[in-house]
Design a protein around this motif. Structure first.
Motif, short mmCIF file in Angstrom:
data_model
loop_
_atom_site.label_atom_id
_atom_site.label_comp_id
_atom_site.label_asym_id
_atom_site.label_seq_id
_atom_site.Cartn_x
_atom_site.Cartn_y
_atom_site.Cartn_z
N ASN A 98 0.76 -1.29 -0.21
CA ASN A 98 0.12 0.06 -0.02
C ASN A 98 0.75 1.21 0.02
O ASN A 98 1.91 1.11 0.10
N SER A 99 0.17 2.31 -0.22
CA SER A 99 0.88 3.62 -0.14
C SER A 99 0.15 4.71 0.74
O SER A 99 -1.30 5.00 0.58
N LEU A 100 0.93 5.12 1.50
CA LEU A 100 0.25 6.35 2.50
C LEU A 100 0.46 7.78 1.98
O LEU A 100 1.58 7.95 1.80
N ILE A 101 -0.32 8.32 1.35
CA ILE A 101 -0.01 9.54 0.79
C ILE A 101 -0.83 10.71 1.37
O ILE A 101 -1.94 10.55 2.06
N LYS A 102 0.06 11.64 1.63
CA LYS A 102 -0.65 13.10 1.71
C LYS A 102 -1.10 13.93 0.36
O LYS A 102 -0.58 13.63 -0.64
N LEU A 103 -2.24 14.33 0.50
CA LEU A 103 -2.96 14.90 -0.47
C LEU A 103 -2.73 16.05 -1.14
O LEU A 103 -3.44 16.96 -1.12
N ARG A 104 -1.12 16.10 -1.64
CA ARG A 104 -0.83 17.47 -1.99
C ARG A 104 -1.23 17.53 -3.37
O ARG A 104 -0.38 17.31 -4.50
N TRP A 105 -2.46 18.19 -3.57
CA TRP A 105 -2.92 18.22 -5.12
C TRP A 105 -2.07 19.03 -5.76
O TRP A 105 -1.83 20.34 -5.35
N GLY A 106 -1.92 18.65 -7.02
CA GLY A 106 -0.93 19.35 -7.94
C GLY A 106 0.31 19.13 -7.74
O GLY A 106 1.22 19.31 -8.70
N LYS A 107 0.67 18.23 -6.92
CA LYS A 107 2.15 17.65 -6.79
C LYS A 107 2.14 16.32 -7.63
O LYS A 107 1.19 15.92 -7.92
N LYS A 108 3.34 15.95 -7.95
CA LYS A 108 3.75 14.51 -8.75
C LYS A 108 3.37 13.52 -7.83
O LYS A 108 3.35 13.60 -6.40
N ALA A 109 3.30 12.23 -8.45
CA ALA A 109 3.18 11.05 -7.42
C ALA A 109 4.23 10.73 -6.26
O ALA A 109 3.86 10.86 -5.23
N ASP A 110 5.20 11.15 -6.68
CA ASP A 110 6.41 10.82 -5.48
C ASP A 110 6.23 12.00 -4.52
O ASP A 110 6.68 11.41 -3.29
N GLU A 111 5.76 13.06 -4.79
CA GLU A 111 5.81 14.17 -3.72
C GLU A 111 4.30 13.78 -2.92
O GLU A 111 4.38 14.54 -1.98
N MET A 112 3.50 12.96 -3.25
CA MET A 112 2.47 12.65 -2.61
C MET A 112 2.70 11.60 -1.48
O MET A 112 2.06 11.46 -0.44
N ILE A 113 3.55 10.54 -2.00
CA ILE A 113 3.88 9.41 -1.28
C ILE A 113 4.58 10.07 0.21
O ILE A 113 5.60 10.80 -0.09
N TRP A 114 4.01 9.85 1.25
CA TRP A 114 4.61 10.43 2.51
C TRP A 114 5.84 9.42 3.03
O TRP A 114 5.81 8.44 3.39
N ASP A 115 6.90 10.37 3.26
CA ASP A 115 8.22 9.69 3.57
C ASP A 115 8.34 9.21 5.07
O ASP A 115 9.02 8.40 5.36
N LYS A 116 7.17 9.80 5.79
CA LYS A 116 7.06 9.23 7.06
C LYS A 116 6.23 7.91 7.36
O LYS A 116 6.25 7.51 8.37
N SER A 117 6.04 7.41 6.21
CA SER A 117 4.79 6.35 6.25
C SER A 117 5.61 5.04 6.32
O SER A 117 6.72 4.72 6.09
N GLN A 118 5.03 3.90 7.24
CA GLN A 118 5.54 2.70 7.36
C GLN A 118 4.89 1.62 6.24
O GLN A 118 4.17 1.86 5.52
N PRO A 119 6.01 1.07 5.92
CA PRO A 119 5.65 0.05 4.89
C PRO A 119 4.52 -0.91 5.00
O PRO A 119 4.35 -1.18 6.18
N SER A 120 3.88 -1.14 4.26
CA SER A 120 2.53 -2.07 4.66
C SER A 120 2.09 -2.95 3.55
O SER A 120 2.57 -2.70 2.47
N ILE A 121 1.13 -3.69 3.68
CA ILE A 121 0.66 -4.76 2.86
C ILE A 121 -0.79 -4.89 3.19
O ILE A 121 -1.23 -4.82 4.19
#
Lengths: 453, 430
Positions: A135-158
């Protein structure tokens, strides 16, 4: 990622150039520290100060929120927005696939979600298989690229899944006719088989882990050994065994939840959360003991047989029995109004306002292991917050402004005033398209256009 | 004078405890008139007999409603209640019969009075629903037919469908052909786009079939009225006669401007009474709807905008815009799962521009009027049925509790499958 000193410097320079923000005269629903009638100072994307009286930095931008309410950004622990595909349904263990590879930052659902007060979404793989993708935990930074929405503080998950969906391809008459390719049978076709998929997969994962351990041990002794072949399917499962990857389980019925808990205990891993769980109320005791969270629907029921015992009192029972509970959407529609979805727990089961608000803020933050950063209005946390015109648990509340990391991503007034411009731009594009079509023939009529889902 | 007369009759009048009572200490929201604080309500034989009496007539059951608020029972103007239990399980669905033209089918005869959906929606203050013979599409059928049958207006208290019936022919449900070049294929999970010419051809073919059926049915009626010898009974044509005679309206599902305008034109040509259903994206057709005073049944306010680039609040704002243009409407769920939330749908519309009073009307009086029973239902007025919702707050607020519900004066249980499971598992030992 590479960090050149120069770009680092430039980044800090930019941040420093962003003036601090002060939200004044608001009813600040901190979620963890009660309600503060006063102001909030935001600096460098973080909450700096909250109080009746605050020190206003001289260059601060002031937002007057008189009579309005500030709530932390809503966190949806179960969503499928912003993903171009959801299910890798060809096999029962698809742990190697990743949502982050198919994120679509231009999905209109993202903007609509922000406009409904949601700032973070856990974008999950689908439920076509017992063990789904990452899964991907994203911050909804509308207007940004996909990489910039993926939140670097998130834990890997399945994602794991139980019940009717993962067994559908092995039991086609039991499911919706026409949904997916039912001509090819795929194991499993029963809930018994689903349990077995976990046992078999984790048996392999343990062997795989052992082969690497042996390799490392031999290598440490100075022996010349060939490393085991990397297995991208089993690697995430090893991470689950080692507690490095969160497990979010699609679950409806109480019995399958119990099965999952027992099999996880037997194999030796912990279930982070049961997702959109409908019958958590039946096994709340066991969930609380295992320590898994329960994210639920507010009042969905009767859409399939495994949803026939779903009750809107589910959340209240889970809360009262000590389960870390949250309300999730699983829907591009409901993600726009999780505030009133949470309010339903006051009606059904009598949760307090504070308990209801926690269900869509701090509780999902805790279960996603990001409560250090988000989920409440506290100094030091990310400035993810929403200004509501009325108390957010009211049916009549509207999100007015939405901030993520101190940056405004939605403003109702600006949205309204931009509409004319957007309409004009759309018209211009349509006109251009029409005039170009007149000049040259378009593609053949009747051409099928593949959509990625 | 009238009070003493009532007192005189009290012994016989209140013999039936079941649908007669006196409620005191309540704030009334009659909908048709301004609210009345701290007042009383007398219900006799299921009807509202008086408002504001100082004390209870002798012999009548007294209900202390101190601090509570009383509203008319809520009406959901589009459900499949009684016809659909679990939407994804075919055997539990009786919506969407085979065939294109089924005006003779009656939803009323397929209503299961023991459905779990009735107590569930009642617990949220809903006293009356429209049950449609066709679903909103999707599983359990309901997508394909053109005239799907007769929608029933029922109240939610009865052992049999006959006891629940208000009007078994509230409307003929009809789906208007759409002119869409896009279609979604469930087998391949793909959207395919055809040419507009093909879509137009399909539309024209279907319209020709519809016009032919109506022409034949009308010819049948003419022949019947003329007592034409040898005329054989045709059940389907026979069923169209009330529609042609103006005794029942047709409720046509038409979401977008083009279909809406075509539906209006069609109803005018056929001289039949029209209700538009599931209006979603009417565009400039709003003016036509308003000018011709065509009532509408709006689908869920919380559904997603029609296009990716439509304003985010498109559907929230639509009811407000329709009201401003002068359109009369009621809300419906077009399915069962979320039928209990109809009041919250109305609230969402209110948050985005529909005046509060109008939001409330759209689930009470306007609905009753659109369904032709405004003289008996939909507001708290003397002589009307005592369909009453008693709450501790605004029924449009999610957190408000329903305290009592009366249907024709009879107090309803607020228990359901959901409260039973709640009580059972709430008490499970730790």
């Amino acid at each position: 990622m590479k960090h050149f000193p120069l770009t680092l410097f430039a980044a800090f320079g930019l941040l420093a150039a962003d003036p601090p923000l002060v939200v004044q005269n608001a009813n600040i629903l901190t979620v963890t520290k009660g309600t503060v009638k006063g102001s909030m100072v935001v600096e460098n994307g973080k909450i700096k100060e909250v109080g009746e009286k605050v020190l206003v930095p001289p260059d601060a931008k002031i937002v007057d929120a008189s009579g309005q309410y500030v709530l932390p950004g809503i966190i949806d622990s179960h969503s499928h927005i912003a993903a171009d595909s959801i299910n890798e349904g060809s096999i029962s263990v698809s742990s190697m696939v990743r949502i982050e590879d198919v994120l679509n930052p231009e999905d209109a659902a993202i903007y609509r979600a922000i406009a409904g007060g949601t700032t973070i979404a856990n974008v999950l793989h689908g439920s076509a298989n017992a063990i789904g993708g990452q899964n991907s935990l994203i911050k909804l930074r509308w207007g940004k690229k996909a990489d910039e929405m993926i939140w670097d503080k998130s834990q890997p998950s399945i994602k794991f899944a139980l019940g009717e969906n993962p067994k559908r391809q092995g039991n086609p008459t039991g499911g919706r006719v026409g949904a997916g390719n039912v001509n090819t049978l795929r194991y499993p076709g029963t809930r018994m088989g689903i349990e077995d998929v976990y046992v078999e997969a984790f048996t392999r994962a343990k062997e795989y882990r052992e082969s690497w351990k042996q390799y490392e041990a031999q290598k440490a002794k100075g022996e010349t050994v060939i490393p085991p072949r990397r297995d991208l399917q089993l690697e995430p499962l090893v991470e689950v065994l080692e507690g490095k990857r969160l497990v979010h389980v699609h679950a409806y019925r109480g019995d399958e939840v119990l099965m999952m808990i027992r099999i996880a205990e037997q194999i030796g891993f912990k279930i982070t959360s049961f997702e959109h769980i409908l019958e958590g109320f039946k096994v709340a005791k066991e969930m609380a003991k295992h320590g898994s969270a329960g994210a639920g629907f507010s009042d969905w029921w009767a859409f399939k047989i495994e949803a026939y015992d779903a009750i809107p009192y589910n959340m209240a029972i889970m809360v009262r029995k000590g389960v870390l509970a949250s309300v999730n959407s699983d829907s591009a529609d409901t993600i726009r109004r999780l505030n009133t979805e949470a309010a339903k727990t006051m009606k059904y089961g009598g949760l307090t306002e504070e308990e209801a608000l926690k269900l869509v803020t701090i509780n999902p933050a805790i279960h996603l292991k990001v409560d250090k950063y988000v989920g409440s209005i506290e100094p030091g946390k990310d400035a993810d917050f929403v200004i509501w015109d009325k108390h957010p648990l009211s049916s009549f509340a509207r999100a007015q402004q939405v901030y993520i990391d101190g940056v405004k991503y939605f403003d109702r007034d600006e949205d309204a005033s931009a509409r004319m411009k957007k309409e004009a731009a759309k018209k211009a594009l349509e006109d251009k398209f029409k005039s170009e079509q007149q000049r040259r023939p378009g593609p053949a009529a009747g051409t099928a256009q593949r959509r990625p889902q | 004078m009238r009070t003493s007369l009532l007192l005189l009759l009290a012994t016989t009048l209140f013999a039936n405890e079941k649908d007669s009572f006196f409620m005191k200490g309540v704030t009334l929201f009659p909908v048709a008139s301004p609210k009345v604080e701290n007042t009383t309500l007398l219900v006799v034989d299921g009807k509202i007999a008086d408002i504001g009496l100082k004390s209870a007539p002798k012999g009548v059951r007294v209900i202390d409603g101190k601090g509570l608020q009383v509203y008319p029972g809520i009406i959901n103007s589009a459900t499949n209640i009684g016809l659909s239990e679990i939407s994804s399980i075919r055997e539990t669905n009786d919506t969407g019969e085979l065939g294109d033209f089924n005006p003779q089918l009656r939803a009323i005869v397929a209503i299961n009075p023991e459905t779990e959906h009735i107590p569930v929606v009642r617990a949220n203050g809903i006293s009356t629903v429209i049950t449609l013979p066709g679903g909103g599409g999707g599983f359990g059928g309901g997508g394909a037919g053109i005239i799907m049958g007769q929608a029933a207006l029922i109240h939610l208290d009865g052992y049999t469908y006959e006891e629940m019936e208000i009007n078994r022919t509230a409307a003929y449900q009809m789906r208007f052909p759409t002119m869409s070049s896009r279609s979604f294929d469930f087998d391949t999970f793909q959207t395919t786009r055809g040419s507009f010419a093909d879509a137009k051809r399909r539309f024209d073919t279907q319209m020709a079939e519809i016009n032919k059926f109506f022409a034949e049915a009308r010819a049948y009626m003419t022949a019947k009225n003329a007592k034409t010898p040898g005329l054989k009974v045709n059940v389907r044509y026979e069923a169209m006669i009330p529609l042609f005679e103006g005794k029942a309206p047709v409720m046509i599902t038409a979401s977008k401007k083009r279909e809406i305008l075509a539906a209006i034109q069609f109803a005018e040509a056929q001289k039949i009474k029209l209700i538009l259903a599931d209006v979603r994206d009417p565009g400039s057709a709003v003016e036509d709807i308003a000018k011709k005073k065509i009532p509408c049944i709006l689908g869920p306010v919380t559904q997603l905008p029609p296009e990716a680039d439509a304003p985010y609040d498109f559907n929230y704002a639509l009811p407000g815009q329709l009201h401003k243009a002068g359109v009369k409407f009621a809300f419906g769920s077009f399915a069962n799962q979320f039928a209990r939330n109809i009041a919250f749908e109305a609230a969402s519309a209110s948050a985005y521009g529909l005046p509060y009073e109008e939001a409330l009307k759209a689930i009470t009086l306007n609905a009753a009027e659109i369904w032709g029973v405004g003289d008996k239902y939909g507001s708290i007025e003397k002589g009307k049925y005592a369909d009453l919702l008693v709450t501790n707050g605004d029924p449009l607020e999610v957190k408000t509790d329903v305290k009592m519900l009366f249907i024709q004066g009879r107090q309803q249980s607020l228990e359901s499958k959901h409260t039973r499971l709640y009580d059972k598992y709430r008490l499970r030992p730790n």
